[in-house]
Design an enzyme around this catalytic site. Structure first.
Site, short mmCIF file in Angstrom:
data_model
loop_
_atom_site.label_atom_id
_atom_site.label_comp_id
_atom_site.label_asym_id
_atom_site.label_seq_id
_atom_site.Cartn_x
_atom_site.Cartn_y
_atom_site.Cartn_z
N GLU A 1 -13.14 59.43 -127.28
CA GLU A 1 -12.03 58.50 -128.35
C GLU A 1 -10.52 58.22 -127.12
O GLU A 1 -9.80 57.71 -127.95
CB GLU A 1 -10.98 59.55 -129.01
CG GLU A 1 -11.66 60.08 -130.30
CD GLU A 1 -10.85 60.22 -131.18
OE1 GLU A 1 -10.66 60.04 -132.54
OE2 GLU A 1 -10.01 61.83 -131.33
N HIS B 1 -3.03 61.38 -127.86
CA HIS B 1 -3.65 62.13 -128.87
C HIS B 1 -3.59 63.16 -129.71
O HIS B 1 -4.48 63.97 -128.46
CB HIS B 1 -5.29 60.99 -129.44
CG HIS B 1 -5.80 61.79 -130.48
ND1 HIS B 1 -5.74 61.25 -131.55
CD2 HIS B 1 -7.28 62.45 -130.52
CE1 HIS B 1 -6.38 61.67 -131.98
NE2 HIS B 1 -7.38 62.30 -131.68
N HIS C 1 -4.59 66.97 -132.82
CA HIS C 1 -5.24 66.89 -134.47
C HIS C 1 -3.74 68.23 -134.46
O HIS C 1 -3.76 69.07 -134.50
CB HIS C 1 -6.39 67.96 -133.79
CG HIS C 1 -7.56 66.41 -133.25
ND1 HIS C 1 -8.84 67.64 -132.62
CD2 HIS C 1 -7.55 65.74 -132.80
CE1 HIS C 1 -9.26 66.61 -132.52
NE2 HIS C 1 -8.93 65.27 -132.51
N HIS D 1 -7.35 63.92 -139.60
CA HIS D 1 -8.11 63.80 -138.11
C HIS D 1 -6.11 64.41 -137.30
O HIS D 1 -6.79 65.60 -136.51
CB HIS D 1 -8.34 62.79 -138.03
CG HIS D 1 -8.81 62.23 -136.48
ND1 HIS D 1 -8.60 61.17 -136.24
CD2 HIS D 1 -8.63 63.36 -134.88
CE1 HIS D 1 -9.01 61.49 -134.67
NE2 HIS D 1 -8.65 62.24 -134.12
MN MN Z 1 -9.39 62.94 -132.29
#
Ligand code: MN
Length: 244
Positions: free
Chosen positions: A76, A95, A97, A165
């Site tokens: 990613e 980023h 989760h 996500h």
């Molecule tokens: Mn991710």
């Protein structure tokens, strides 16, 4: 230590902070734009944030290709380059989760700032749904096309959720990005609790603007600096502790 190395050390500390505060687990990552070349950024190779050292940092072009490095990158990594390409003001991207945020990405209740520390989230936290444009996917942002689409959803905001996500936040510095990632999750947890008690009174748009300008005007040792010192110490980095 050169200015360049100090920045990469901060990136390592930021990675450890995000793991220590429960924002990242085995997954998640933080990047910083190259200080001399805005067309490049730094991001660790594919490794759990808790384990990142300065040797793990890889230099990337904004299109997600590594600069002279064939170590396995994060799938990613496109999140980081596409956001930096779309937003010249963005210096750092997180980023994750983080779990508190997930329920708000899969329901029709938007995250809205409700605590002064969370005013940094801005007026709106949009939700990007991979299925809207790309149909059935594994939900990961695994191409520049997906990253560009996510960047449109983020717009000029500070944070956006990814349905089923996780979430991504941007900052004008590593410290601002770390702060925003942590307080996005704090807000989500508090909001979920408050909604069980009754009608929630959120921050007004005017309050959010005033909070953001105060953080932007903070002097050394205030605002993002103070939280950084606190979180870095909790993650095992005192003022003199060497960065691995
Ligand atoms: Mn991710």
């Amino acid at each position: 230590m050169t200015e360049h190395k100090a920045l990469l050390s901060d990136l390592v500390v930021a990675s450890r902070i995000l793991a220590n505060e429960g924002i990242c687990d085995a997954f998640g990552h933080i990047s910083v734009r190259h200080p001399e070349n805005p067309e490049r950024f730094f991001l660790a190779r594919a490794v759990a944030p808790e384990l990142v050292t300065i040797e793990d940092i890889v230099e990337f072009n904004l299109d997600g290709t590594a600069v002279c490095d064939d170590r396995k990158p994060f799938l990613e990594r496109f999140i980081h380059g596409t956001l930096m390409a779309a937003r010249p003001d963005v210096q750092s991207v997180v980023h994750s989760h983080s779990r508190g945020v997930i329920p708000f990405g899969i329901t029709d209740t938007p995250i809205r700032p409700l605590l002064h520390s969370c005013g940094v989230l801005g007026h709106e936290v949009p939700i990007w749904d991979a299925g809207d444009v790309f149909g059935d996917t594994n939900l990961l942002i695994s191409s520049n096309d997906m990253g560009n689409d996510f960047a449109v959803k983020l717009g000029d905001g500070r944070a956006a959720l990814m349905r089923g996500h996780g979430s991504t936040v941007v900052g004008r510095s590593i410290r601002e990005a770390v702060y925003t990632a942590i307080y996005l999750d704090v807000n989500a947890q508090l909001q979920a609790t408050a909604m069980q008690l009754g009608t929630v009174k959120y921050l007004t748009e005017g309050e959010i603007d005033l909070i953001q300008s105060r953080l932007g005007d903070a002097k050394p040792g205030e605002g993002y600096d103070r939280t950084w010192q606190y979180w870095a110490r909790r993650a095992g980095f005192g003022s003199d502790a060497p960065v691995p």
